[in-house]
Design a protein around this motif. Sequence first.
Motif, short mmCIF file in Angstrom:
data_model
loop_
_atom_site.label_atom_id
_atom_site.label_comp_id
_atom_site.label_asym_id
_atom_site.label_seq_id
_atom_site.Cartn_x
_atom_site.Cartn_y
_atom_site.Cartn_z
N HIS A 43 1.66 -0.67 8.42
CA HIS A 43 0.46 -0.16 7.55
C HIS A 43 -0.29 0.77 8.39
O HIS A 43 -0.49 0.80 9.51
CB HIS A 43 0.08 -1.39 6.86
CG HIS A 43 -1.40 -0.93 6.29
ND1 HIS A 43 -2.61 -0.67 6.82
CD2 HIS A 43 -1.60 -0.24 4.94
CE1 HIS A 43 -3.42 -0.45 6.11
NE2 HIS A 43 -2.93 -0.20 4.73
N ILE A 44 -0.41 2.07 7.52
CA ILE A 44 -1.46 3.14 8.50
C ILE A 44 -2.91 2.18 8.32
O ILE A 44 -3.38 2.49 6.95
CB ILE A 44 -1.26 4.37 8.11
CG1 ILE A 44 0.26 4.85 8.21
CG2 ILE A 44 -2.24 5.39 8.95
CD1 ILE A 44 0.45 6.21 7.24
N ASP A 96 0.86 -1.19 0.00
CA ASP A 96 0.03 -0.02 0.17
C ASP A 96 0.93 1.42 0.00
O ASP A 96 2.15 1.23 0.21
CB ASP A 96 -0.90 0.06 1.33
CG ASP A 96 -2.21 -0.80 1.02
OD1 ASP A 96 -2.27 -1.55 0.08
OD2 ASP A 96 -3.08 -0.84 1.88
N HIS A 125 0.94 3.91 1.99
CA HIS A 125 1.05 4.28 3.32
C HIS A 125 1.62 3.22 4.09
O HIS A 125 0.95 2.99 5.21
CB HIS A 125 -0.13 4.73 4.01
CG HIS A 125 -1.47 4.27 3.36
ND1 HIS A 125 -2.02 4.51 2.61
CD2 HIS A 125 -1.73 3.00 3.86
CE1 HIS A 125 -2.93 3.49 2.44
NE2 HIS A 125 -2.79 2.50 3.15
MN MN Z 1 -4.18 0.64 3.07
#
Ligand code: MN
Length: 423
Positions: A286-287, A153, A155
Amino acid sequence: MRTGKGEHGKPYPLTEDDRDDSAYRENGFNILVSNNIALERSLPDIRHPNCKHKVYLEKLPNTSIIIPFHNEGWTSLLRTIYSIINRTPDILIAEIILVDDFSDREHLKEKLEEYMARFTKVRIVRTKKREGLIRTRLLGASMAKGEVLTFLDSHCEVNVNWLPPLLNQIALNHKTIVCPMIDVIDHNHFGYEAQAGDAMRGAFDWEMYYKRIPIPPELQRSDPSDPFESPVMAGGLFAVDREWFWELGGYDPGLEIWGGEQYEISFKVWMCGGGMFDVPCSRVGHIYRKYVPYKVPSGTSLARNLKRVAETWMDEFAEYVYQRRPEYRHLSTGDISAQKELRKHLKCKDFKWFMAAVAWDVPKYYPPVEPPPAAWGEIRNVAANLCVDSKHGATGTELRLDVCVKDGSERTWSHEQALRFHV
Ligand code: MN
Ligand code: UD2
């Protein structure tokens, strides 16, 4: 040795102003906090101690790292890239492909191209219309030249030596898909920590919500830092041999915007002759967002994606989903003949096999046919005088201690919940 706010993955000290909802609106996480933390911040090495003594093959395949993004924040995107550049052996990176899914934010246009010019391995490609994360990943994959495809991803922060343990597992068997441990970067203060329970198997309930369940004793390794089998992945963070990915047909390109693709790829890798492992020595933060910040075009829905996957892969087990989601029965999936043809062509096993051989422990927690409640009453910690409460959180259903509520704490407990508390 680094010092400063947010260093070593420590929570950023938030002021009252930082907490204003305007800080969250664009990304679903606190962009002010992200902007105030170093792009190259340090993270705590929270791997199992055994990971420091592991040896991997001398010759590992290289990888294209594919990162789809739609209107990602500037500093959260940059921190993803810096973490990769700083914590990955350069020789293993064939390229980093940023795939822009038709973003309209100014900072993601020329400014991004100018900034990325300093990284020789970064390429930027853009979709011509909003495609959703699934076809955006497919576009990146179609351009990739590395031997392995690694998806992240936009972020994330990769942690110490995250990549070699993933590539090693693929080098040992190229039909394996591998996932890192996904750590949580808090959407308020950006503190970095393991998920509750840390190493767990990926699972699902019969409404097709993603779940995590304990590794059963039968599958526990004598070295807990060794890779273990997982029935389904969370979705965003994994590595796969490039040729094997395409042999499996990539993703179903009929899946729109968000969701369901994690089940499709998981079911098909298991049912069509491969396997999937989670690798404890590979960790990526991961945020997890507080809410979804972007618009989802009308005419697309998670429900339709899930029904496409259920109709293609789940055979008679799809019925258990429709019993809980009767509205799916009348939903149109669009044309799935190509997906069914692929399944036949690859001579894939059926879903009954998948449930018996791979996901055999899932029904213990999520039975397809709901039995009567396993227990009724209050679960109270007498010393703390607190009661167990359950709540639906970002990483699944979380059980936590809360103040005991008169009448409210006395309730029925499902089979799964009772199992966790050995009631
Ligand atoms: Mn995500
Ligand atoms: C989880 C997964 C995510 C994906 C999703 C189900 C993890 C940590 N995250 O949700 O990767 O599998 O479940 O589909 O496992 N994006 C686009 N176009 C869009 C929407 C999103 O390119 O139309 C990008 C987005 O910028 C991000 C990625 O796709 O890089 C995943 O989207 P998300 O972060 O909103 O999904 P998430 O983490 O809630």
